[in-house]
Design an enzyme around this catalytic site. Structure first.
Site, mmCIF file in Angstrom:
data_model
loop_
_atom_site.group_PDB
_atom_site.id
_atom_site.type_symbol
_atom_site.label_atom_id
_atom_site.label_comp_id
_atom_site.label_asym_id
_atom_site.label_seq_id
_atom_site.Cartn_x
_atom_site.Cartn_y
_atom_site.Cartn_z
ATOM 1 N N PHE A 89 0.680 11.837 7.206
ATOM 2 C CA PHE A 89 -0.009 10.586 7.481
ATOM 3 C C PHE A 89 -1.293 10.496 6.655
ATOM 4 O O PHE A 89 -2.065 11.447 6.593
ATOM 5 C CB PHE A 89 -0.326 10.479 8.974
ATOM 6 C CG PHE A 89 -0.813 9.114 9.349
ATOM 7 C CD1 PHE A 89 0.077 8.065 9.506
ATOM 8 C CD2 PHE A 89 -2.172 8.875 9.517
ATOM 9 C CE1 PHE A 89 -0.371 6.793 9.829
ATOM 10 C CE2 PHE A 89 -2.625 7.606 9.851
ATOM 11 C CZ PHE A 89 -1.720 6.570 10.005
ATOM 12 N N ASP B 203 7.230 3.647 3.159
ATOM 13 C CA ASP B 203 7.530 4.810 3.989
ATOM 14 C C ASP B 203 9.046 4.817 4.259
ATOM 15 O O ASP B 203 9.822 5.293 3.444
ATOM 16 C CB ASP B 203 6.673 4.691 5.250
ATOM 17 C CG ASP B 203 6.771 5.882 6.182
ATOM 18 O OD1 ASP B 203 6.929 7.003 5.707
ATOM 19 O OD2 ASP B 203 6.675 5.683 7.408
ATOM 20 N N ASP C 102 0.838 -1.197 0.000
ATOM 21 C CA ASP C 102 0.000 0.000 0.000
ATOM 22 C C ASP C 102 0.877 1.253 0.000
ATOM 23 O O ASP C 102 0.637 2.201 -0.738
ATOM 24 C CB ASP C 102 -0.958 0.010 1.210
ATOM 25 C CG ASP C 102 -0.259 -0.260 2.540
ATOM 26 O OD1 ASP C 102 0.957 -0.595 2.562
ATOM 27 O OD2 ASP C 102 -0.917 -0.156 3.583
ATOM 28 N N ASP D 108 -4.706 2.372 7.306
ATOM 29 C CA ASP D 108 -5.454 2.607 8.553
ATOM 30 C C ASP D 108 -4.823 3.661 9.442
ATOM 31 O O ASP D 108 -3.625 3.942 9.362
ATOM 32 C CB ASP D 108 -5.522 1.306 9.355
ATOM 33 C CG ASP D 108 -4.165 0.937 9.955
ATOM 34 O OD1 ASP D 108 -3.200 0.763 9.180
ATOM 35 O OD2 ASP D 108 -4.056 0.851 11.194
HETATM 36 P P1 IMP Z 1 7.861 1.151 6.171
HETATM 37 O O1 IMP Z 1 8.319 -0.203 6.640
HETATM 38 O O2 IMP Z 1 8.333 2.280 7.028
HETATM 39 O O3 IMP Z 1 8.146 1.387 4.693
HETATM 40 O O4 IMP Z 1 6.329 1.222 6.391
HETATM 41 C C1 IMP Z 1 5.422 0.527 5.671
HETATM 42 C C2 IMP Z 1 4.132 0.357 6.461
HETATM 43 O O5 IMP Z 1 3.883 1.400 7.414
HETATM 44 C C3 IMP Z 1 2.993 0.402 5.501
HETATM 45 O O6 IMP Z 1 2.754 -0.872 4.953
HETATM 46 C C4 IMP Z 1 1.872 0.909 6.350
HETATM 47 O O7 IMP Z 1 1.236 -0.164 6.990
HETATM 48 C C5 IMP Z 1 2.537 1.786 7.388
HETATM 49 N N1 IMP Z 1 2.415 3.229 7.040
HETATM 50 C C6 IMP Z 1 3.407 4.057 6.662
HETATM 51 N N2 IMP Z 1 2.966 5.304 6.429
HETATM 52 C C7 IMP Z 1 1.630 5.259 6.635
HETATM 53 C C8 IMP Z 1 0.575 6.261 6.541
HETATM 54 O O8 IMP Z 1 0.759 7.436 6.193
HETATM 55 N N3 IMP Z 1 -0.684 5.820 6.839
HETATM 56 C C9 IMP Z 1 -0.950 4.552 7.213
HETATM 57 N N4 IMP Z 1 -0.003 3.599 7.307
HETATM 58 C C10 IMP Z 1 1.275 3.948 7.028
HETATM 59 MG MG MG Z 2 1.270 -2.214 4.847
#
Ligand code: IMP
Ligand code: MG
Length: 179
Positions: free
Chosen positions: A153, A104, A101, A160
């Protein structure tokens, strides 16, 4: 403007814009994976809606598997151990496209790359609906990106805020707090 739990969000990506971007991504994948044995691995929970809408527009013979990445305390090591739950299909010699989805920090995708390293896949790429380039610190940047977005966010369309808001068909951004 909408309310999810205690926070207010404003429309960021309306449903029709999301759908047309997914159509473009599917067309690209249909071209680039033609003639290849293709499997999608969608990361639960957030990617389920994106995965469903994208998958419907893939015209190639292909498979899909839904997995969760979990982290648990190992017995004899100091750190936590990551595992992929639900990958009960053989990906050897297949071209794998991870569906996320949002990317980040990139930590989740890097974990997946590490966990899949032992599998003899033919190739491994990442398709994500959303990407936050300014938050990204990973080693495996996404290959297919729907929208690059600022570090705010967002909720909706599978994403979610404390498990709420996944059902929204558009994506909403947290409204700057007013003092
Ligand atoms: P990463 O491991 O930091 O790349 O984060 C990935 C996960 O963090 C995603 O699959 C989301 O579940 C969650 N996430 C990161 N940013 C957001 C946001 O803005 N809204 C909701 N979920 C987020
Ligand atoms: Mg996710």
């Amino acid at each position: 403007m909408i309310q999810v739990l205690d926070k207010q969000f404003e429309t960021f990506l309306p449903a029709d814009k999301i759908q047309s971007e997914i159509t473009l991504m599917a067309q690209k994948l249909n071209e680039e994976y033609a003639g290849k044995e293709l499997i999608f691995i969608a990361i639960l929970n957030g990617a389920f809606m994106f995965a469903a809408d994208l998958f419907k527009q893939i015209t190639l013979p292909c498979e899909i598997s839904f997995v969760k990445v979990s982290s648990y305390q190992g017995t004899n090591t100091s750190g936590r151990v990551d595992e992929i739950i639900g990958l009960n299909t053989d990906i050897s010699n297949k071209h794998v496209v991870i569906l996320e989805d949002i990317v980040d920090t990139g930590i989740t995708i890097d974990k997946i790359f590490t966990l899949l390293r032992a599998h003899q896949y033919a190739s491994l790429k990442v398709a994500t609906l959303l990407f936050k380039p300014n938050a990204y610190q990973g080693k495996n940047p996404p290959n297919y990106v729907g929208f690059s977005i600022p570090n705010a966010f967002v909720v909706g369309y599978g994403l979610d805020y404390n498990e709420k808001g996944r059902n929204l068909d558009s994506i909403y951004q947290l409204k700057a707090e007013t003092k």
